[in-house]
Scaffold this motif. Structure first.
Motif, short mmCIF file in Angstrom:
data_model
loop_
_atom_site.label_atom_id
_atom_site.label_comp_id
_atom_site.label_asym_id
_atom_site.label_seq_id
_atom_site.Cartn_x
_atom_site.Cartn_y
_atom_site.Cartn_z
N ASP A 58 42.61 44.09 46.91
CA ASP A 58 42.28 42.76 47.42
C ASP A 58 41.47 41.95 46.41
N TYR A 59 40.65 42.64 45.62
CA TYR A 59 39.80 41.98 44.64
C TYR A 59 39.61 42.88 43.42
N ILE A 60 39.25 42.21 42.34
CA ILE A 60 38.73 42.91 41.17
C ILE A 60 37.31 42.42 40.96
N ALA A 61 36.37 43.35 40.78
CA ALA A 61 34.98 43.01 40.49
C ALA A 61 34.71 43.36 39.04
N GLY A 62 34.28 42.38 38.27
CA GLY A 62 33.97 42.58 36.86
C GLY A 62 32.48 42.62 36.64
N ILE A 63 32.05 43.56 35.82
CA ILE A 63 30.63 43.72 35.52
C ILE A 63 30.25 42.79 34.37
N ASP A 64 29.14 42.10 34.54
CA ASP A 64 28.59 41.15 33.57
C ASP A 64 28.43 41.82 32.21
N ALA A 65 28.96 41.29 31.17
CA ALA A 65 29.75 40.08 31.05
C ALA A 65 31.17 40.40 30.58
N ARG A 66 31.33 41.49 29.85
CA ARG A 66 32.66 41.76 29.30
C ARG A 66 33.67 42.17 30.36
N GLY A 67 33.21 42.68 31.48
CA GLY A 67 34.11 42.98 32.58
C GLY A 67 34.76 41.73 33.15
N PHE A 68 34.12 40.56 32.93
CA PHE A 68 34.70 39.30 33.38
C PHE A 68 36.00 39.01 32.63
N ILE A 69 36.02 39.32 31.35
CA ILE A 69 37.16 39.00 30.49
C ILE A 69 38.41 39.75 30.96
N PHE A 70 38.26 41.04 31.16
CA PHE A 70 39.41 41.85 31.58
C PHE A 70 39.70 41.65 33.07
N GLY A 71 38.65 41.58 33.88
CA GLY A 71 38.82 41.49 35.32
C GLY A 71 39.45 40.20 35.79
N ALA A 72 39.00 39.07 35.26
CA ALA A 72 39.56 37.79 35.69
C ALA A 72 41.03 37.68 35.29
N ALA A 73 41.35 38.10 34.08
CA ALA A 73 42.75 38.05 33.63
C ALA A 73 43.64 38.96 34.47
N LEU A 74 43.17 40.17 34.76
CA LEU A 74 43.96 41.10 35.54
C LEU A 74 44.10 40.62 36.99
N ALA A 75 43.04 40.06 37.56
CA ALA A 75 43.12 39.52 38.92
C ALA A 75 44.19 38.43 39.00
N GLN A 76 44.24 37.56 38.01
CA GLN A 76 45.24 36.50 38.00
C GLN A 76 46.64 37.10 37.90
N MET A 77 46.81 38.11 37.06
CA MET A 77 48.12 38.76 36.90
C MET A 77 48.57 39.42 38.20
N LEU A 78 47.62 39.96 38.96
CA LEU A 78 47.93 40.65 40.22
C LEU A 78 47.97 39.71 41.42
N GLY A 79 47.54 38.47 41.22
CA GLY A 79 47.54 37.49 42.31
C GLY A 79 46.48 37.76 43.36
N ILE A 80 45.30 38.24 42.91
CA ILE A 80 44.20 38.55 43.84
C ILE A 80 42.93 37.87 43.35
N GLY A 81 41.86 37.97 44.15
CA GLY A 81 40.60 37.34 43.80
C GLY A 81 39.79 38.14 42.80
N PHE A 82 38.90 37.42 42.11
CA PHE A 82 37.97 38.02 41.16
C PHE A 82 36.55 37.76 41.62
N VAL A 83 35.69 38.78 41.52
CA VAL A 83 34.29 38.69 41.90
C VAL A 83 33.42 39.13 40.73
N PRO A 84 32.49 38.26 40.29
CA PRO A 84 31.57 38.67 39.23
C PRO A 84 30.37 39.44 39.78
N ILE A 85 30.03 40.51 39.11
CA ILE A 85 28.78 41.23 39.38
C ILE A 85 27.87 40.90 38.22
N ARG A 86 26.78 40.20 38.53
CA ARG A 86 25.95 39.60 37.49
C ARG A 86 24.58 40.25 37.38
#
Length: 182
Positions: A58-86
Motif C-alpha cells: 500500500d505504501y513505501i516508507a523511505g528513511i531520511d534522506a537517501r531512502g527518499f530517492i529510492f522509495g519515491a521512485a519505486l512508489a511511483q513505479m508501483l502506483g502506490i503512496g510514499f511516506v517519508p520517515i524524517r
C-alpha cells in the motif's frame, strides 16, 4: 527476478568508496555515483519494481534522506503512496517518534501520525540505501508498526553483513539487501 552477476557488478561498480569519511578508518559508500549512472540506476530500479510488484503493498516508507530517492521512485513505479520517515523536527504535522542509539548518544526519527491512514492494516515496504548497525532501520520499522500499518519488509541497496544490523532487524521484519558488503 534475481539480479545476474553482471547486473550486480554494474550496480556495485557504480558505488564510489570514500576512504576515511566521515572519520578515519571508515570507508563511506557513496551512492551519488549510482544515481548519476543511468544504466546502474535503471537496472536497480527495474529489479526492485519486479521484486515488489507482487507484494500487494500500500505504501513505501523511505528513511531520511537517501531512502527518499529510492522509495519515491519505486512508489511511483508501483502506483502506490510514499511516506517519508524524517529526523526529529522536520515534519509539519502531528508526529510520533522513536529514539535510537548512536555511537555517542541518541537520535530520533518521526513519521506523521496519519501517514498510512485510509488503508486499514496498510502493507508497507521500508527502504533505505544502506543498513549498518540497524538503529535507524529498527526505529523506522517500529514507527510503521506503531501507526497500525505493517512493515512487511525492509529493503536496502547495501547491507554491511559484518555488522549486526541485518540480524537485529530481521527479528522485527523480513530484510532484503541488493548487495552485501563483507
Amino acid at each position: 527476478m534475481t539480479l545476474s552477476a553482471n547486473d550486480k557488478q554494474i550496480i556495485e561498480n557504480s558505488i564510489r568508496n570514500i576512504k576515511d569519511f566521515p572519520k578515519e578508518g571508515i570507508i563511506f559508500k557513496d551512492i551519488t555515483t549510482l544515481l548519476n549512472n543511468k544504466e546502474a540506476y535503471g537496472i536497480l530500479m527495474k529489479h526492485l519494481h519486479h521484486r515488489y510488484s507482487s507484494y500487494n503493498l500500500d505504501y513505501i516508507a523511505g528513511i531520511d534522506a537517501r531512502g527518499f530517492i529510492f522509495g519515491a521512485a519505486l512508489a511511483q513505479m508501483l502506483g502506490i503512496g510514499f511516506v517519508p520517515i524524517r529526523k526529529k523536527g522536520k515534519l509539519p504535522y502531528t508526529t510520533i517518534g522513536e529514539k535510537y542509539a548512536l555511537e555517542y548518544g541518541v537520535d530520533e526519527i518521526e513519521v506523521h501520525l496519519d501517514a498510512f491512514s485510509g488503508v486499514e492494516n496498510a502493507r508497507v515496504l521500508l527502504i533505505d540505501d544502506l543498513i549498518a548497525t540497524g538503529g535507524t532501520a529498527n526505529a523506522a520499522a517500529t514507527l510503521v508498526n506503531q501507526t497500525g500499518a505493517k512493515c512487511v519488509e525492509a529493503c536496502f541497496i547495501l547491507g554491511l553483513s559484518f555488522l549486526d544490523g541485518i540480524k537485529n532487524l530481521s527479528e522485527k521484519t523480513d530484510v532484503y539487501t541488493v548487495l552485501e558488503v563483507d
